[in-house]
Enzyme design. Sequence first.
Site, mmCIF file in Angstrom:
data_model
loop_
_atom_site.group_PDB
_atom_site.id
_atom_site.type_symbol
_atom_site.label_atom_id
_atom_site.label_comp_id
_atom_site.label_asym_id
_atom_site.label_seq_id
_atom_site.Cartn_x
_atom_site.Cartn_y
_atom_site.Cartn_z
ATOM 1 N N HIS A 1 0.837 -1.186 0.000
ATOM 2 C CA HIS A 1 0.000 0.000 0.000
ATOM 3 C C HIS A 1 0.880 1.248 0.000
ATOM 4 O O HIS A 1 2.077 1.172 0.253
ATOM 5 C CB HIS A 1 -0.906 0.032 1.243
ATOM 6 N N LYS B 1 -0.524 4.705 4.803
ATOM 7 C CA LYS B 1 -1.356 3.740 5.531
ATOM 8 C C LYS B 1 -0.706 3.422 6.867
ATOM 9 O O LYS B 1 0.478 3.151 6.939
ATOM 10 C CB LYS B 1 -1.517 2.465 4.701
#
Lengths: 283, 283, 283, 283
Positions: C172, C176
Site C-alpha cells: 500500500h 497507511k
Amino acid sequence: MTSSATNQIPVLVSGALGKMGSEVVKTIQQSTKFQLEAAIDTSPSHEDLDVGDVLGIGNLGVTVTSDLEGSLCAVSQKYRDSSVPNAPVLIDFTQPSVVYENTRSAIAYGIHPVIGTTGLTQDQIIDLSDFARKASIGGAIIPNFSVGIVLLQQAAAAASSFYENIELIESHHNQKKDAPSGTCLKTAELIEETGKKFNTSNVKEEELIEGCRGGLRQSGINIHSIRLPGIVARQEVIFGGVGETYVLSHNTVDRAAYMPGVKLVASKVRELTTLVYGLERLL
Amino acid sequence: MTSSATNQIPVLVSGALGKMGSEVVKTIQQSTKFQLEAAIDTSPSHEDLDVGDVLGIGNLGVTVTSDLEGSLCAVSQKYRDSSVPNAPVLIDFTQPSVVYENTRSAIAYGIHPVIGTTGLTQDQIIDLSDFARKASIGGAIIPNFSVGIVLLQQAAAAASSFYENIELIESHHNQKKDAPSGTCLKTAELIEETGKKFNTSNVKEEELIEGCRGGLRQSGINIHSIRLPGIVARQEVIFGGVGETYVLSHNTVDRAAYMPGVKLVASKVRELTTLVYGLERLL
Amino acid sequence: MTSSATNQIPVLVSGALGKMGSEVVKTIQQSTKFQLEAAIDTSPSHEDLDVGDVLGIGNLGVTVTSDLEGSLCAVSQKYRDSSVPNAPVLIDFTQPSVVYENTRSAIAYGIHPVIGTTGLTQDQIIDLSDFARKASIGGAIIPNFSVGIVLLQQAAAAASSFYENIELIESHHNQKKDAPSGTCLKTAELIEETGKKFNTSNVKEEELIEGCRGGLRQSGINIHSIRLPGIVARQEVIFGGVGETYVLSHNTVDRAAYMPGVKLVASKVRELTTLVYGLERLL
Amino acid sequence: MTSSATNQIPVLVSGALGKMGSEVVKTIQQSTKFQLEAAIDTSPSHEDLDVGDVLGIGNLGVTVTSDLEGSLCAVSQKYRDSSVPNAPVLIDFTQPSVVYENTRSAIAYGIHPVIGTTGLTQDQIIDLSDFARKASIGGAIIPNFSVGIVLLQQAAAAASSFYENIELIESHHNQKKDAPSGTCLKTAELIEETGKKFNTSNVKEEELIEGCRGGLRQSGINIHSIRLPGIVARQEVIFGGVGETYVLSHNTVDRAAYMPGVKLVASKVRELTTLVYGLERLL
C-alpha cells in the site's frame, strides 16, 4: 524388485528413459505410497541411457526392459490372484506412435492406464473409452499434469464472467517451436465458454509494428507469446477493470512440478471404471 | 501574485487548463522553490474550466489568462532590471500547432522554455536550437518527464551488451490508440545502439495465431503491447540468459509521477545556454 | 431531480461529500440503471465542498443536503404508493459514529441499506440483522466492494488445499498506518479455513535482520507488508510447490475500482429480505 | 587430455565433483575458448561420484584426481616453456577450509586463481593480495558470478539518488537457512553508499503482526525474505515515487546462470597482475 507391501500401489512406467519417464521412476521410488514394478522403454535412441541400464536412485536402481507386453502380463498375474486386491497402474510417457497400443494393452491386462503421452486422435480416444468401459478398467488421459495450471484455469474461468477485458501472456524457453502453447490455448477456450466477447472498445487501434498487439482470438482475447532463455514455462492471465487489474500467473521452473499431479492421478485412477480426460476431472 | 522571494524561481505555465498544465500549476504552487508568475491558456475548449477562471489550490488560486505574449513581456520586464538576477522559466504543455511560436517567444523575451508539448518537427527543433544559442538562453524539449523511465532506459542500455535475448512488454489503458508506445520505441532504440542482433535462435518458430509472437524490430527485439483498463502506463524490459532473467519495469499510476521531472528541468534549465533534448541530458 | 423512469433503481447516497461517496454520486449519475434521488452529507468538515454545494457532473449536478431523515422519508413516500413497486436503496459511506443509526433509519423507512462504512460492532450487526429480518427489508454490509479481491480470495481458498507452502505480500501507499491490511488478513483467514499448517520445513531458519521473514500467523503463513508511494493497493498470494509457483495478485490504482461492486450490490440487495455480510455473498 | 590449441585458455577445476564444480567442468568442455587440463576433488564425500570416476560429457570425459599440487605442477610446467605464452587458470569451488591453501598454491605455480568458494577471512584476502602482487599473478575472488545480479546492483545504486523510498524483496527455496541472502544485503549496502535516509514518513505505523513490515536497516530500507519451494533465487528492488514505481528484478532458475560469469572471469583474470574482489570489477 521384491513383493510390495499390500497397501502400496503397484506401478509400471513406460518411456522410463525419457525426460518425463525417468523423473516418474525417481518419484515412484521415493514415495512410500507406490511400489515400482517395472520400468519399460522401447525407444531406440536415448542420449545417455539404454535398455538394460540400471536406472534409479542409489541402491534402489531398477533394470529397464524393452518388453512392455511381458511386463504387463507378469505384473497383472502377480496381483490378480492376491487375496488382497491391489490394481496396478501403468504410467505412460512414450511416443504418439505407440501410445494407443500401450493403452489398449494395459486395459486388456486389467492395468489402469495413466497417459501423459500426447498425440492420441479424437477417434482413438473414443475407441479407448469404449474399451475401458466394457472392461470396467478406469484410466486417465492427462495432457498436463500441473495441478497449479488447472487451478489457474479454474480461477480464470470463474473470473471471466466478471470482467470484459482479458489478455494472456505465456512465456517459454526459446527452444519451443509453436506459439502460443497448448496450455495457454486451453485457458483461452475455458474462458471463452462464457460465450462473451472481450476487449471491445470504441478506440480504433493502430499497430506501428505489425503483431505488437498480439494474436487475436475470435472472442477478442489477445495472446502474447514470449520466448527467452532463462524461462521454463510461465502463464499469465490479466483481467482489467476500471481502476484495477487481477492477475493469475503460474511459473514452472522444473519438471518435478508435474509429479504431484502424476501421483494424484495414479492414486485416483484406480477408483474409476471409465476413461477420463484432463487433470481437472480428478481434482 | 506578489513579488517573489529572490531565491525562488519565477515560472509561467502555458496550457494551464489542460491535464498536464493544471497538474504543473498545482505543483509549482506547492513548492517553496518556485514562484508562479502566470497561468496562460489559449485553447478554446476545456471541459471544466475557462480562461478567467481561478485555478489552483485553496486561496493560492491564480487567474488564467489567454495572453501569452503579454505575460512573457510583463514577467521578463519584472526580473530584467532586478539587482538580483533571476531568470524566469516558461513550462509549456499546449498543442503542436502553437508550441513552436510559444518557444520562440519565450526565448525572445529571455525566458527559459521547458517544452513538454509533443509535435515539434526536426526542422523546427534545429531552428529553435539556433535561436536559443544566438540568444544564449538555455531551454529544454522533454518528450517524457518521467525520471524513472530514463533510469530504466539507461539500465536497459547498460545491460544490453551482456545479453543476447530481449523482449519488451508495454501496457497501457485501452483508450490509447497507437501501439507500441513512443516511450517503448525509444527504449528499443537505445538498446539497439549496441548494434547487436538479438533473439537469434536456430529454432524455426511457428505462430498458430498470427501476431502472438509480437511486433518484430529489425534488431530482432520483440515488442508486445497490452491494452487494458486498470492500467495507466507500464513498461517492462525482459533480458533472458541461460538459467536466469533480468527484468526492469516501470509502472505509472498517476500523472503526478511526472512532476519531479518537471521541477528538476525547470531548475536546471537556467544553467544552460543552449537547447537540450531529453530528460536524460539533465539527470 | 425529476421523477425516474419506472425501471430505474432509486438511490440515496449518504456521505456524498467524502472520497468514496462523491465517487458513488458520479457513478450513479452516469448509469442509466440507477436514478439519484438524494445526496446527503452530515459531516461538518470537508476540504473542498460543503452541504448546499452542487455536486456532480456538468448539468447533472445535485444539491447536497444534511437532512438524512427527511430525504429517507421523502423518497420512501414517493415510491411507496407507486403503482409500479420500486424499492429505493441507501448507499452509505459515512462514519463509524453514525452508520448504525443511518442503517436503522433506512430499514425503518423501507429503504434497502448498502453499507460501505466500516466500524459496526458485532453486536450492532446482530441487532441490525434482527431488525432487517423483522421488517423484511434486505440489506448488505460490505467491508470491501472490490469484485477482484473476492475472486482472488475465492481462488486462494480453492488452491490452499493443494499447496503446503504459502506466503502473502500486500503493498500500500506509505500513508497507511496499520499493517497488514484488513483485506489481506481476511485472505489469510479464508485460506486457514482448511485447518492446515503451512510452511512446515525441517530447516532451522535464522533472521540476520529481525522481521525480514515477515509476520507469522499461527497457521504458519508469512505476511509481508510493503509501504511505498506510487502504490495504491496491491495484494499477492504466492503458492509454492516443488518446481513451480502459482501467484494470484490484485492491483487497485483508483477508487473507481470499487464502483462495479457498489452497482452490483445496489442492484441485488433489493431481492433480499435479510441483511447479508460481505460481497462474496452476492456474486 | 591432449595438448591444447595455442589460443585456448588452459583450465584446472578444483571441487570438480561438487554442484558448482561439475557444472564448471561441463561448461569448460563445451566451450572452444577453453581447454580442460585437470579436474581435482579432495572432498571425502560426494553423493554420487568419487575421485577416479570419469566426469564429463560423453567421450569428453575427464578422470577426476585428488592431487591438486601435482596437477598445478604438471600444468604449470607444460605451459611455462611454451614458445607461445599461455597462462593457465584454476577455477576453485571447494570448501572454506582449503580455499586459502588452494589459492596460495595456484599463485606459487604461476596459475591465475578464480575463486568462487566463500569463507575467506578479511586477513586471508589481504595476505593473498600481497602474495599475488609480489608474484605479479592476477587473480579474482568472486562471491557471486551472476552478471545479471551485478547489473541489477549497479542499476539500483544509480537509481537510489533519485528516490526517497525503497524496499527489497528477496525470495529463495525453503531449504535456505539464513535470511536475508548475502546478495540482497550487498545490494542494500550499495544503495546505502549514497548516505541517504530512506522511507522517512510522518505516518506512525503499527504492526498488527510483528515482523510484517520486514527487516529494517539503519538506512531505513526494509528487506523482506520469502522462502518457498518452487523458487530458486530471486531478488527485487522496488523504488517508489509519487504516482510511480520502478522495479528491478533478477530471477535465477538454474545454476547454469553463473557460467557466463565464470567464463568471463576465467578469460579476463589473465590480463590482471593483482587480486581483485567482485565480479563488478571485471565487467
